[in-house]
Design a protein around this motif. Structure first.
Motif, PDB file in Angstrom:
ATOM      1  N   ARG A 150       0.853  -1.246  -0.088  1.00  0.00           N
ATOM      2  CA  ARG A 150      -0.191   0.294  -0.020  1.00  0.00           C
ATOM      3  C   ARG A 150       0.856   1.209   0.019  1.00  0.00           C
ATOM      4  O   ARG A 150       0.697   2.286  -0.600  1.00  0.00           O
ATOM      5  N   ASP A 169       2.587   1.454  -3.246  1.00  0.00           N
ATOM      6  CA  ASP A 169       1.756   1.652  -4.469  1.00  0.00           C
ATOM      7  C   ASP A 169       1.930   0.677  -5.386  1.00  0.00           C
ATOM      8  O   ASP A 169       2.036   0.937  -6.538  1.00  0.00           O
ATOM      9  N   ARG A 175      -0.977  -9.968  -7.524  1.00  0.00           N
ATOM     10  CA  ARG A 175      -1.539  -8.511  -7.746  1.00  0.00           C
ATOM     11  C   ARG A 175      -1.018  -8.256  -9.326  1.00  0.00           C
ATOM     12  O   ARG A 175      -1.195  -7.135  -9.709  1.00  0.00           O
ATOM     13  N   ARG A 221       1.380  -1.935  -8.251  1.00  0.00           N
ATOM     14  CA  ARG A 221       0.620  -2.256  -9.147  1.00  0.00           C
ATOM     15  C   ARG A 221       0.975  -3.268 -10.173  1.00  0.00           C
ATOM     16  O   ARG A 221       2.172  -3.717 -10.252  1.00  0.00           O
ATOM     17  N   ASP A 246       4.466  -3.881 -12.450  1.00  0.00           N
ATOM     18  CA  ASP A 246       5.514  -3.303 -11.733  1.00  0.00           C
ATOM     19  C   ASP A 246       6.771  -4.656 -11.629  1.00  0.00           C
ATOM     20  O   ASP A 246       6.355  -5.623 -11.518  1.00  0.00           O
TER      21      ASP A 246
END
Length: 327
Positions: A154, A157, A184, A159, A162
């Protein structure tokens, strides 16, 4: 309710300072907890933050709090000891629900009772229901690693797309963080020993051995330039992040210290977690098989075994999690 057994310590030091004592009733985990629910503990997961707390490695954070709040200099020793040990647990609450959770407490504060107790008193928001598909031992291994990984990603960040470097990728936190990052949509470069290369690969990461020449090996392994770094081990990996051309906002560390503060990187982990929702997410991913938890060893709940468990954990290079089984 009979007498409960708890493990605590009354001075800083190695595992030898840990003691097994009896108490008439569960004490609140924190001095500020004025409500809570009793939980009969079935299993407890051990984490490096446990021994870094009882061996005094994090005392500088307490001293920082005294600078911020000078009244703390006048606290009597009896108000700061004894202290409890461990944070992560799984068990059954007074309503008969199987639960898992974490005794959330900033490392700058005093934890009067830890999870290593036959019964604990915990705030309802610091636990969640245990899915039926996982054991108490596996559930007890999720709290700190799961919330730490969620909080760190978090802050960074993270994503899909990445390319993230994760140090100590075979460890208790690193192995879970690696799997969560892959889930993710990130590409993970997992730093570990040569002996753990196949294990890191099984987690979905590209393994890279630590040691001299690490920067070149990471660059060669990355399919595209590295965009993020999460340090689960120590401050030298902050330097690695800058050597890879990352900005300070793209680097996170779970190890607070002067170098991290001076360089301005994210000192992250549980401080950026959303405890109940993050824990529920991780438990669900474990229950459906998306994330697997490697239990390296289970120890019985006696003082010699608990001391041995922390001795093993302090030696480093533990692949997966160590768990103490109480029931």
């Amino acid at each position: 309710m009979g007498n409960m057994k708890i493990i605590q310590y009354s001075d800083f030091g190695g595992p030898e300072v840990l003691e097994l004592v009896e108490s008439e009733k569960p004490l609140p985990a924190t001095v500020s907890l004025d409500r809570g629910m009793n939980v009969t503990v079935h299993a407890v997961g051990l984490n490096p933050v446990d021994y870094k707390t009882f061996n005094g490695s994090l005392r500088f954070l307490e001293k920082l709090q005294r600078i911020i709040n000078p009244k703390k200099w006048f606290q009597r020793r009896s108000s700061t000891f004894p202290r409890g040990v461990a944070r992560d647990f799984a068990g059954v609450d007074d309503a008969g629900n199987a639960v898992l959770g974490t005794l959330y407490q900033p490392v700058t504060s005093i934890m009067r009772q830890g999870a290593l107790a036959t019964e604990i008193l915990i705030a309802p928001e610091d636990m969640t229901l245990k899915p039926e598909g996982i054991s108490f031992e596996t559930a007890a291994a999720l709290g700190v690693p799961g919330q730490t990984a969620c909080g760190a990603f978090r802050a960074l960040d993270l994503r899909a797309g990445d390319v993230i470097v994760i140090s100590a990728a075979a460890g208790g936190v690193g192995s879970l963080a690696t799997q969560l990052a892959v889930h993710r949509g990130a590409t993970v470069i997992g730093i570990a020993s040569d002996a753990n290369a196949d294990y890191v690969r099984s987690l979905g990461a590209i393994p890279v051995a630590y040691g001299e020449g690490l920067v070149d090996r990471v660059r060669a392994a990355a399919p595209t330039p590295v965009t993020k770094l999460l340090d689960c081990y120590g401050s030298e990996y902050i330097t690695l992040g800058f050597s890879l051309g990352l900005s300070r906002k793209a680097i996170g560390t779970l190890v607070p210290g002067p170098k991290a503060a001076f360089r301005g990187v994210h000192i992250t982990g549980m401080r950026h977690a959303h405890p109940a929702s993050d824990l529920a997410e991780i438990a669900s991913l474990v229950a459906d098989g998306t994330i697997t938890i490697d239990i390296a060893h289970e120890y019985p709940f006696d003082i010699d075994s608990v001391r041995a468990a922390y001795t093993q954990l302090m030696g480093g290079h533990v692949r997966g999690k160590l768990v103490v089984k109480l029931q």
